[in-house]
Design a protein around this motif. Structure first.
Motif, PDB file in Angstrom:
ATOM      1  N   LEU A 321     -22.526  44.841  -7.348  1.00  0.00           N
ATOM      2  CA  LEU A 321     -22.203  46.324  -6.750  1.00  0.00           C
ATOM      3  C   LEU A 321     -22.097  46.131  -5.388  1.00  0.00           C
ATOM      4  O   LEU A 321     -21.088  46.956  -4.833  1.00  0.00           O
ATOM      5  CB  LEU A 321     -23.570  46.998  -6.836  1.00  0.00           C
ATOM      6  CG  LEU A 321     -23.983  47.493  -8.398  1.00  0.00           C
ATOM      7  CD1 LEU A 321     -25.435  47.979  -8.325  1.00  0.00           C
ATOM      8  CD2 LEU A 321     -22.931  48.375  -8.944  1.00  0.00           C
ATOM      9  N   GLN A 322     -22.202  45.165  -4.725  1.00  0.00           N
ATOM     10  CA  GLN A 322     -21.985  45.109  -3.199  1.00  0.00           C
ATOM     11  C   GLN A 322     -20.558  44.458  -2.866  1.00  0.00           C
ATOM     12  O   GLN A 322     -19.702  44.839  -2.184  1.00  0.00           O
ATOM     13  CB  GLN A 322     -23.086  44.082  -2.519  1.00  0.00           C
ATOM     14  CG  GLN A 322     -24.075  44.947  -2.469  1.00  0.00           C
ATOM     15  CD  GLN A 322     -24.353  45.963  -1.507  1.00  0.00           C
ATOM     16  OE1 GLN A 322     -23.381  46.205  -0.411  1.00  0.00           O
ATOM     17  NE2 GLN A 322     -25.053  47.110  -1.837  1.00  0.00           N
ATOM     18  N   ILE A 323     -20.248  43.391  -3.923  1.00  0.00           N
ATOM     19  CA  ILE A 323     -18.914  42.466  -3.754  1.00  0.00           C
ATOM     20  C   ILE A 323     -17.893  43.521  -4.040  1.00  0.00           C
ATOM     21  O   ILE A 323     -16.776  43.451  -3.594  1.00  0.00           O
ATOM     22  CB  ILE A 323     -19.050  41.207  -4.385  1.00  0.00           C
ATOM     23  CG1 ILE A 323     -20.217  40.201  -3.683  1.00  0.00           C
ATOM     24  CG2 ILE A 323     -17.689  40.639  -4.447  1.00  0.00           C
ATOM     25  CD1 ILE A 323     -20.380  39.166  -4.539  1.00  0.00           C
ATOM     26  N   LEU A 324     -17.831  44.300  -5.221  1.00  0.00           N
ATOM     27  CA  LEU A 324     -16.745  45.101  -5.834  1.00  0.00           C
ATOM     28  C   LEU A 324     -16.630  46.359  -5.306  1.00  0.00           C
ATOM     29  O   LEU A 324     -15.704  46.926  -5.753  1.00  0.00           O
ATOM     30  CB  LEU A 324     -17.178  44.873  -7.263  1.00  0.00           C
ATOM     31  CG  LEU A 324     -17.353  43.815  -7.976  1.00  0.00           C
ATOM     32  CD1 LEU A 324     -17.524  43.882  -9.363  1.00  0.00           C
ATOM     33  CD2 LEU A 324     -15.950  42.871  -7.757  1.00  0.00           C
ATOM     34  N   LYS A 325     -17.610  46.654  -4.121  1.00  0.00           N
ATOM     35  CA  LYS A 325     -17.198  48.116  -3.526  1.00  0.00           C
ATOM     36  C   LYS A 325     -15.729  48.390  -3.282  1.00  0.00           C
ATOM     37  O   LYS A 325     -15.317  49.429  -3.661  1.00  0.00           O
ATOM     38  CB  LYS A 325     -18.281  48.180  -2.383  1.00  0.00           C
ATOM     39  CG  LYS A 325     -19.785  48.649  -2.964  1.00  0.00           C
ATOM     40  CD  LYS A 325     -20.302  49.169  -1.453  1.00  0.00           C
ATOM     41  CE  LYS A 325     -21.603  49.382  -1.748  1.00  0.00           C
ATOM     42  NZ  LYS A 325     -22.517  49.638  -0.302  1.00  0.00           N
ATOM     43  N   PRO A 326     -15.015  47.520  -2.734  1.00  0.00           N
ATOM     44  CA  PRO A 326     -13.753  47.871  -2.361  1.00  0.00           C
ATOM     45  C   PRO A 326     -12.629  47.622  -3.338  1.00  0.00           C
ATOM     46  O   PRO A 326     -11.344  47.842  -3.155  1.00  0.00           O
ATOM     47  CB  PRO A 326     -13.558  46.968  -1.016  1.00  0.00           C
ATOM     48  CG  PRO A 326     -14.306  45.694  -1.521  1.00  0.00           C
ATOM     49  CD  PRO A 326     -15.476  46.081  -1.911  1.00  0.00           C
ATOM     50  N   VAL A 327     -13.058  47.327  -4.454  1.00  0.00           N
ATOM     51  CA  VAL A 327     -12.208  46.555  -5.628  1.00  0.00           C
ATOM     52  C   VAL A 327     -11.677  47.962  -6.235  1.00  0.00           C
ATOM     53  O   VAL A 327     -12.359  48.783  -6.728  1.00  0.00           O
ATOM     54  CB  VAL A 327     -12.412  45.879  -6.766  1.00  0.00           C
ATOM     55  CG1 VAL A 327     -11.645  45.485  -7.664  1.00  0.00           C
ATOM     56  CG2 VAL A 327     -13.001  44.444  -5.952  1.00  0.00           C
ATOM     57  N   ASP A 328     -10.301  48.402  -6.363  1.00  0.00           N
ATOM     58  CA  ASP A 328      -9.683  49.492  -6.993  1.00  0.00           C
ATOM     59  C   ASP A 328      -9.810  49.072  -8.382  1.00  0.00           C
ATOM     60  O   ASP A 328      -9.894  48.393  -8.923  1.00  0.00           O
ATOM     61  CB  ASP A 328      -8.031  49.595  -6.593  1.00  0.00           C
ATOM     62  CG  ASP A 328      -7.972  49.950  -5.317  1.00  0.00           C
ATOM     63  OD1 ASP A 328      -8.960  50.512  -4.611  1.00  0.00           O
ATOM     64  OD2 ASP A 328      -6.988  49.664  -4.651  1.00  0.00           O
ATOM     65  N   GLY A 329     -10.191  50.332  -9.381  1.00  0.00           N
ATOM     66  CA  GLY A 329     -10.111  50.382 -10.637  1.00  0.00           C
ATOM     67  C   GLY A 329     -11.582  50.256 -11.169  1.00  0.00           C
ATOM     68  O   GLY A 329     -11.573  50.152 -12.427  1.00  0.00           O
ATOM     69  N   ILE A 330     -12.656  50.303 -10.293  1.00  0.00           N
ATOM     70  CA  ILE A 330     -13.724  49.992 -10.781  1.00  0.00           C
ATOM     71  C   ILE A 330     -14.518  51.174 -10.187  1.00  0.00           C
ATOM     72  O   ILE A 330     -14.571  51.562  -8.892  1.00  0.00           O
ATOM     73  CB  ILE A 330     -14.554  48.801 -10.031  1.00  0.00           C
ATOM     74  CG1 ILE A 330     -13.808  47.598 -10.769  1.00  0.00           C
ATOM     75  CG2 ILE A 330     -15.840  48.686 -10.559  1.00  0.00           C
ATOM     76  CD1 ILE A 330     -14.510  46.306 -10.317  1.00  0.00           C
ATOM     77  N   ILE A 331     -15.263  51.988 -10.935  1.00  0.00           N
ATOM     78  CA  ILE A 331     -16.436  53.365 -10.514  1.00  0.00           C
ATOM     79  C   ILE A 331     -17.600  52.556 -10.976  1.00  0.00           C
ATOM     80  O   ILE A 331     -18.169  52.239 -11.900  1.00  0.00           O
ATOM     81  CB  ILE A 331     -15.986  54.241 -11.386  1.00  0.00           C
ATOM     82  CG1 ILE A 331     -14.280  54.591 -11.194  1.00  0.00           C
ATOM     83  CG2 ILE A 331     -16.699  55.593 -11.132  1.00  0.00           C
ATOM     84  CD1 ILE A 331     -13.926  55.842 -11.882  1.00  0.00           C
ATOM     85  N   SER A 332     -18.463  53.151  -9.902  1.00  0.00           N
ATOM     86  CA  SER A 332     -19.881  52.834  -9.858  1.00  0.00           C
ATOM     87  C   SER A 332     -20.725  54.178  -9.903  1.00  0.00           C
ATOM     88  O   SER A 332     -20.314  55.080  -8.935  1.00  0.00           O
ATOM     89  CB  SER A 332     -20.425  52.041  -8.584  1.00  0.00           C
ATOM     90  OG  SER A 332     -21.866  51.795  -8.777  1.00  0.00           O
TER      91      SER A 332
END
Length: 364
Positions: A321-332
Motif C-alpha cells: 500500500l505504501q510502495i504502490l501509492k504513486p503507481v498509475d492504474g492502481i486504486i486503493s
C-alpha cells in the motif's frame, strides 16, 4: 377506473412512479422544523414489498432518520424535519425502482440506502440516477449483477469500491471484517465471468491463520486448505447456482488455491482475487502482484489490523500500500468501522478495538 381516479389533483402525475402529494408549511404543521410528506406508489403489491412485512422497512427508516412513517395501502406519510423526510423519500424511491426490477429488498438494503441518502446530503460524491436518464435527485447505488442475484452498495465506500473495480485493473480493498470487501470482489469476479469479460476466476489466500498450521489438519492438500478458503466458496455459491459452481471448479474455470500455488504463473484473461492479504510476506505479495497478465483484473483484500504473521514479519499488504501509492492504474479503497454491514453491534465492536489500539499507541 384507474388508480388515480378520485384522488385530488395535486397528487395526480402519470409521469412519475412515486408522487409527492403535499408538503405542509412549517406553520401549518405546528412545529417550526416539521413537515408532512405523503408519497403514493402506483402498485399496491410493490408498495407492500417496499414497506416490508408488518412495515419493518419503514420502522428502520423511522429509527435511523428520526421521523414518523405511517403506511396505508399504497401510500406512506412521512412526518419529520425537511432533511429527514427528503432523505426518506429518496430511500423509498431508490428501493422502489429495485422492486420494479424484480429485486428482493432486505433490511440490510434499507439500511444501505439510508447510508447513501445521508452521505449524499453530506455532499459526498454519489452519482444521481438523473445521470442515467431517471428522475433527478434519486440515488444511484452501484451494483453488481449475476444470474442469481444483484448486489447493491450499502455504504459510500462500497459504492466507491464497486466503481473502482470497474475502472482499474488492480484494486486494493482494506479494512475491518464485515465491510463486504471479499464478498463484493467475488461478486464482481462472477459477473465478469458471466459476461464473458474473463475466461476464469482465480481465488487465493495465504495459508496462514492465527495459531494454526496446515500440517496439523487431517486429509489431503485440498481438504487441508478448504477451511481457509471457505469464505470464498460461500460468496461464490451466493452469486452462482451451486451446480454451475461445482462444474466450473471441476473444469478449472474457477480455481481456488493457496497463494503458494501462484508462483511461476502468468494469470491472463482472469479475475484474480487475493483474500486475507495482510498475512502475505513482502516476497509473497510481490510474487502475486507480478502474476497479472493480459486482460485480467486483480483485487487484493485484507485487514491490516489483523495480521497473523510471526512477530517482526512485515506484512506484504501494508508494504504494498505504501510502495504502490504513486503507481498509475492502481486504486486503493479503505473501509472503516462505519462500513460494517453486519449486525450494528459488530461496527461498534470494531470501533471499540480501534480506539483501544489508538490508546495503546498513544501510551507508548
Amino acid at each position: 377506473m384507474s388508480q388515480t381516479d378520485g384522488l385530488p389533483d395535486f397528487i395526480k402525475n402519470p409521469s412519475e412512479k412515486s408522487l409527492i402529494n403535499k408538503m405542509k408549511r412549517p406553520e401549518e404543521s405546528g412545529a417550526s422544523d416539521m413537515v408532512h410528506v405523503a408519497v403514493v406508489y402506483d402498485d399496491n403489491h410493490r408498495a407492500q414489498a417496499l414497506f416490508g412485512q408488518y412495515d419493518e422497512h419503514l420502522a428502520i427508516i423511522e429509527r435511523d432518520l428520526h421521523l414518523e412513517a405511517v403506511a396505508r395501502g399504497n401510500e406512506v406519510t412521512l412526518r419529520g424535519s425537511a432533511v429527514a423526510t427528503g432523505q426518506a423519500r429518496r430511500v423509498l424511491d431508490a428501493l422502489y425502482i429495485r422492486i420494479e426490477n424484480n429485486e428482493e429488498i432486505t433490511a440490510g438494503d434499507v439500511e444501505g440506502a439510508i447510508r447513501q441518502a445521508i452521505a449524499s446530503d453530506a455532499q459526498m460524491t454519489l452519482p444521481a440516477l438523473s445521470e442515467i436518464g431517471s428522475k433527478k435527485g434519486k440515488l444511484a447505488m452501484a451494483g453488481i449483477s449475476t444470474a442469481k442475484k444483484t448486489v447493491h452498495a450499502r455504504t459510500p465506500t462500497q459504492d466507491a469500491y464497486i466503481r473502482a473495480m470497474e475502472r482499474a485493473e488492480m484494486v486494493f480493498g482494506t479494512g475491518p471484517a464485515g465491510t463486504g470487501k471479499t464478498y463484493l470482489a467475488v461478486a464482481y469476479a462472477a459477473s465478469l465471468l458471466e459476461r464473458g469479460a474473463v475466461d476464469r476466476i482465480i481465488l487465493s489466500r495465504p495459508a496462514v491463520e492465527a495459531g494454526e498450521r496446515l500440517g496439523f489438519l487431517p486429509g489431503d492438500m485440498k481438504e487441508k486448505v478448504d477451511p481457509y478458503l471457505r469464505p470464498l466458496y460461500d460468496a461464490l455459491y451466493d452469486m452462482m447456482p451451486g451446480d454451475k459452481v461445482e462444474r466450473a471448479i471441476t473444469s478449472g474455470v474457477i480455481e481456488i488455491a493457496p497463494l503458494a500455488f501462484m508462483r511461476g504463473r502468468t494469470l491472463a484473461h482472469a479475475a484474480v482475487i487475493l483474500d486475507e492479504a495482510q498475512n502475505t510476506t513482502s516476497m509473497q505479495m510481490k510474487m502475486f502482484l507480478t502474476r497479472l497478465g493480459e486482460g485480467s483484473k486483480m483485487i487484493i483484500t485484507g485487514d491490516p489490523s489483523q495480521i497473523d504473521l510471526p512477530n517482526g514479519q512485515i506484512s506484504g499488504l501494508v508494504e504494498a500500500l505504501q510502495i504502490l501509492k504513486p503507481v498509475d492504474g492502481i486504486i486503493s479503497v479503505a473501509f472503516t468501522a462505519k462500513d460494517v454491514v453486519r449486525h450494528k453491534l459488530v461496527g461498534r465492536i470494531v470501533e471499540a478495538y480501534d480506539h483501544a489500539g489508538q490508546d495503546q499507541a498513544d501510551y507508548r
